[in-house]
Design a protein around this motif. Structure first.
Motif, PDB file in Angstrom:
ATOM      1  N   HIS A   1       0.649   5.299   1.737  1.00 54.73           N
ATOM      2  CA  HIS A   1       0.203   4.376   2.772  1.00 54.73           C
ATOM      3  C   HIS A   1      -0.835   4.982   3.705  1.00 54.73           C
ATOM      4  CE1 HIS A   1       0.453   1.858   6.394  1.00 54.73           C
ATOM      5  NE2 HIS A   1       0.889   0.906   5.592  1.00 54.73           N
TER       6      HIS A   1
ATOM      7  N   ASN B   1       0.845  -1.192   0.000  1.00 50.37           N
ATOM      8  CA  ASN B   1       0.000   0.000   0.000  1.00 50.37           C
ATOM      9  C   ASN B   1       0.885   1.248   0.000  1.00 50.37           C
ATOM     10  OD1 ASN B   1      -2.082   1.607   2.509  1.00 50.37           O
ATOM     11  ND2 ASN B   1      -2.140   1.856   0.305  1.00 50.37           N
ATOM     12  N   THR B   2       0.882   1.966  -1.115  1.00 46.37           N
ATOM     13  CA  THR B   2       1.623   3.220  -1.219  1.00 46.37           C
ATOM     14  C   THR B   2       0.913   4.137  -2.198  1.00 46.37           C
ATOM     15  OG1 THR B   2       3.775   4.252  -1.692  1.00 46.37           O
ATOM     16  CG2 THR B   2       3.212   2.326  -3.020  1.00 46.37           C
TER      17      THR B   2
END
Length: 430
Positions: A195, A192-193
């Protein structure tokens, strides 16, 4: 929440494995459970509408296009597929080098980004296989993995130490710990970025290290990049799918709701090689068949006109202003925080604040991280709602998250100032 495996019609074991029997953080801190005059900086929804120019053209289209009210092709409406291709193709370096754009077979439109990730896991995970999540993680991942009969494996980001303003980059992933989490059952890694909730934007160097391990272990990557249009201070968002050897094993997740302030429209998409999108499409079409037709058209209009209207540039400036407003109040209070490089969340170190002894904490918040008690007290007494991020950790790592609280700044400046003035009272409890 009333759940039972011993009821006359018992719930499936996977419901308990996925922790759906436990009242989730969103239900605990719902507006129904907090004072009516509390300011909600908890959940990540905006308090403004999508742009007028999207709404106007969308309404006009619905008046004249009968088919926009009926089933769409399960892959997505042609106009939205074309708009996604035009908007995103220049952002994938591998496609630019090949001199081509995304094809329809490399895109699948889903019932929100979350629905797309669920479908991707359904399509690719066998029972007993493992999915690596980097903590803190979006809590929906946990149930989505368990519902496949798969097992989540957690690797934490390590927070910075000491007082003062921190940067998202100071939350670090130990690549040796990441590598050690792999087994012969590992099938998927979720990255997840930018984030949520840390606000970290992984650097190209960090993603290259992660990619090398994923290639070596031959796993699929779900790249949750729904905050890709919210990257601040000149930071660079790198798509892991564009790194050497990663396109063929990566599904990149996007969100119309995050992009255009329409989280209730439930329009997301996944981008990747045809073999991965085809399997995801097959699963998604058996779960919901297709997603919201008129809102697909509306999001397509947004993507089509965004560049000429400088929409994303202007929106980024507005979010940066909102971030800085909220940060300024924690500066006045004297609490340390992580200044986000991306997304619209602020993670604040609440450890200097002492909740008054004897303050009544409901059973739903007991036996959980200390941040649950803090956020409950904050909502009841300070009248500002935050979210306890220990919810985004496995039990073994709750101690990492419980010293923080998460606040959303996807609110208008007036509301953020009103919340900030209330938060100044925290100085009385430090």
């Amino acid at each position: 929440m009333s759940t039972s495996q011993t009821a006359k019609i018992p719930q499936a074991k996977r419901m308990f494995d996925g922790a759906t029997h436990k009242l989730d953080v969103w239900s605990i801190f719902t507006p129904a459970n907090v004072p009516p005059d509390a300011i909600n900086l908890g959940q990540g929804f905006m308090n403004w509408s999508p742009p007028d120019w999207i709404l106007k053209t969308s309404h006009e289209s619905q008046d004249h296009d009968v088919m926009s009210h009926h089933y769409s092709h399960p892959r997505g409406r042609p106009r939205l597929l074309k708009a996604i291709s035009k908007h995103y193709s220049p952002q994938f370096e591998n496609l630019v080098k090949e001199g081509r754009e995304l094809t329809n077979e490399e895109i699948v439109v889903t019932a929100g980004a979350n629905g797309g990730m669920f479908a991707a896991l359904t399509a690719h995970c066998e029972p007993g296989e493992e999915v690596i999540c980097i903590e803190p993680y979006f809590d929906q991942y946990f149930a989505s993995i368990h519902f496949q009969g798969a097992k989540p494996v957690f690797v934490p980001l390590h927070p910075p130490t000491g007082e003062g303003i921190k940067d998202g980059s100071e939350w670090t992933l130990n690549i040796d710990e990441f590598r050690a989490a792999f087994t012969d059952k590992t099938k998927v890694v979720i990255i997840n970025t930018p984030h949520n909730p840390v606000g970290k934007v992984f650097t190209r160097e960090e993603l290259t290290q992660i990619a090398q391990v994923c290639i070596e272990k031959n796993v699929m990557v779900l790249a949750d990049e729904v905050y890709d249009c919210m990257v601040y201070d000149g930071k660079q968002h790198t798509r892991i799918a564009t790194l050497p050897g990663m396109w063929e094993r990566t599904l990149t997740v996007g969100s119309g709701g995050k992009s255009f302030a329409c989280t209730g429209w439930r329009i997301g998409w996944l981008i990747g090689p045809p073999q991965l999108t085809a399997a995801t499409l097959a699963a998604h079409s058996r779960i919901v068949f297709c997603t919201n037709s008129p809102m697909q058209e509306a999001v397509a209009m947004g993507l089509e006109q965004a560049a000429e209207r400088h929409f994303f540039e202007d929106q980024l400036k507005a979010y940066a202003e909102r971030r800085d407003i909220l940060c300024s109040y924690f500066d006045k209070i004297g609490l340390s925080y992580t200044k986000p490089e991306g997304s619209y969340f602020l993670l604040v170190d609440i450890s200097p604040v002492k909740v008054p002894e004897g303050f009544e904490i409901p059973a739903t918040c007991q036996g959980r991280g200390k941040d649950f008690a803090f956020c409950w007290w904050l909502a009841q007494e300070i009248k500002v709602v935050g979210i306890p991020p220990s919810e985004f950790y496995c039990e073994e790592h709750v101690n990492i998250g419980e010293r923080f609280a998460r606040f959303a700044f996807c609110k208008d400046p007036a509301l953020l100032h009103a919340a900030g003035k209330r938060l100044l009272r925290l100085k009385e409890y430090m």
